[in-house]
Design an enzyme around this catalytic site. Sequence first.
Site, PDB file in Angstrom:
ATOM      1  N   THR A  20       0.783  -1.084   0.377  1.00  0.00           N
ATOM      2  CA  THR A  20       0.288  -0.604  -0.486  1.00  0.00           C
ATOM      3  C   THR A  20       0.897   0.822  -0.007  1.00  0.00           C
ATOM      4  OG1 THR A  20      -1.755  -0.864   0.762  1.00  0.00           O
ATOM      5  CG2 THR A  20      -1.597   1.096   1.105  1.00  0.00           C
ATOM      6  N   ASP A  65       1.431  -6.841  -4.927  1.00  0.00           N
ATOM      7  CA  ASP A  65       0.535  -6.447  -3.776  1.00  0.00           C
ATOM      8  C   ASP A  65       1.065  -7.210  -1.950  1.00  0.00           C
ATOM      9  OD1 ASP A  65      -1.435  -6.975  -1.101  1.00  0.00           O
ATOM     10  OD2 ASP A  65      -2.909  -5.641  -2.963  1.00  0.00           O
ATOM     11  N   SER A  66       1.461  -7.154  -1.272  1.00  0.00           N
ATOM     12  CA  SER A  66       1.697  -8.103   0.097  1.00  0.00           C
ATOM     13  C   SER A  66       0.291  -9.304   0.141  1.00  0.00           C
ATOM     14  CB  SER A  66       1.816  -7.856   1.213  1.00  0.00           C
ATOM     15  OG  SER A  66       0.502  -7.727   2.305  1.00  0.00           O
ATOM     16  N   THR A  99       1.218  -4.172   4.435  1.00  0.00           N
ATOM     17  CA  THR A  99       0.601  -4.989   6.124  1.00  0.00           C
ATOM     18  C   THR A  99       0.644  -6.143   5.884  1.00  0.00           C
ATOM     19  OG1 THR A  99      -1.526  -3.283   6.050  1.00  0.00           O
ATOM     20  CG2 THR A  99       0.042  -2.506   6.640  1.00  0.00           C
ATOM     21  N   ASP A 100      -0.756  -6.861   5.316  1.00  0.00           N
ATOM     22  CA  ASP A 100      -1.150  -7.402   5.270  1.00  0.00           C
ATOM     23  C   ASP A 100      -0.553  -8.731   5.410  1.00  0.00           C
ATOM     24  OD1 ASP A 100      -3.503  -6.524   4.491  1.00  0.00           O
ATOM     25  OD2 ASP A 100      -4.046  -6.665   2.483  1.00  0.00           O
ATOM     26  N   THR A 270      -1.807 -22.153  19.917  1.00  0.00           N
ATOM     27  CA  THR A 270      -3.246 -21.727  20.344  1.00  0.00           C
ATOM     28  C   THR A 270      -3.645 -21.006  19.092  1.00  0.00           C
ATOM     29  OG1 THR A 270      -4.208 -21.136  22.154  1.00  0.00           O
ATOM     30  CG2 THR A 270      -2.447 -20.006  21.970  1.00  0.00           C
ATOM     31  N   GLN A 271      -4.857 -21.041  19.582  1.00  0.00           N
ATOM     32  CA  GLN A 271      -5.832 -19.823  18.255  1.00  0.00           C
ATOM     33  C   GLN A 271      -5.795 -19.138  19.614  1.00  0.00           C
ATOM     34  OE1 GLN A 271      -8.969 -21.981  17.447  1.00  0.00           O
ATOM     35  NE2 GLN A 271      -8.618 -24.056  16.723  1.00  0.00           N
ATOM     36  N   CYS A 272      -5.954 -18.969  20.411  1.00  0.00           N
ATOM     37  CA  CYS A 272      -5.715 -17.775  21.561  1.00  0.00           C
ATOM     38  C   CYS A 272      -4.854 -16.559  21.728  1.00  0.00           C
ATOM     39  CB  CYS A 272      -5.772 -18.165  23.000  1.00  0.00           C
ATOM     40  SG  CYS A 272      -6.957 -19.408  23.479  1.00  0.00           S
TER      41      CYS A 272
END
Length: 334
Positions: A20, A65-66, A99-100, A270-272
């Site tokens: 971007t 584009d990232s 940034t993505d 972990t997903q947390c």
Amino acid sequence: MTAATLHLAQRVMVLYTGGTIGMQASASGLAPASGFEARMRDFLASQPHVHIPQWRFREMSPLIDSANMTPAYWLHLRTAIIEAVEQDGCDSVLVLHGTDTLAYSAAAMCFQLLGLKAPVLFTGSMLPAGVPDSDAWPNVSGALSALAQGQPYGVQLYFHDELLDPTHCAKVRSFGRNPFVALKRNGGGTKAQTLPSALTYQHPKEEANVGVLPLVPGIGADQLDAVLNSGIQALVLECFGSGTGPSDNPAFLASLQRAYDKGIVVVAITQCHEGGVELDVYEAGSRLRGVGVLSGGGMTREAAFGKLHALLGAGLPFDDVRRLVELDLCGELA
């Protein structure tokens, strides 16, 4: 951190990958564009009060584009960073990146550049340079100033006046000036006392094939098998809580056992957003350990993904990869 550990930049290589920060309008919307070096020079020339080091510029090819970032491009970027230091005489590197996937790339470079004696900063922007309220120029000038003030060897992420460890952060917002946050993860790893020479930056790396699978209620062996049978060499398994999964599903556990028997490295994270994996706390976790699943401790998805790419890309034996996954190589498990 002491003053002795900081390295004041004198000559910076700016590597522009697209994203971007340098995008311009096209018939299909914002797209990566060449010519950012001239725009950057014009802006910095208008800011004589900002203390920045000397800098050179290299436009990577292709500009992307990232969202289109790949592990193959990482190897391309890795080479460019090493060349900037060892061939072009630069003592620091600034990478301009979308940034993505910036957190993924910065985390990957932490493992790809082990031992490189140069600070490397990644930055980008949420709005293109030149548009109203853009964060592009503050991030560029801020990152260069941070390098001039002195940074340690290794990779960091710079955004909106903040320096972040790429192995502990993630992009959590698609808006505003602060898209990246440091996740509060537990450590869980013993520091590696020595590194295999194949892991250091001097040794070429190959592209690896790593998959990621988040667990959801009701996930079964068929879905797991589809990923494991896709040709991957390793899998980041995003588990519930402290590292639990469907341990009462014999077919699911059998699929993981087959993965181990076939030499596929499976790492549980972990997903947390906070905490980490401790596979022996619950039976539902210890059963995963029993079929060969490794603990990723407090590693983020970005860190685990980048670490596996580096370990496998170094051509290390299966047992060495498994051992090193659970050791702290560059702060990812600290």
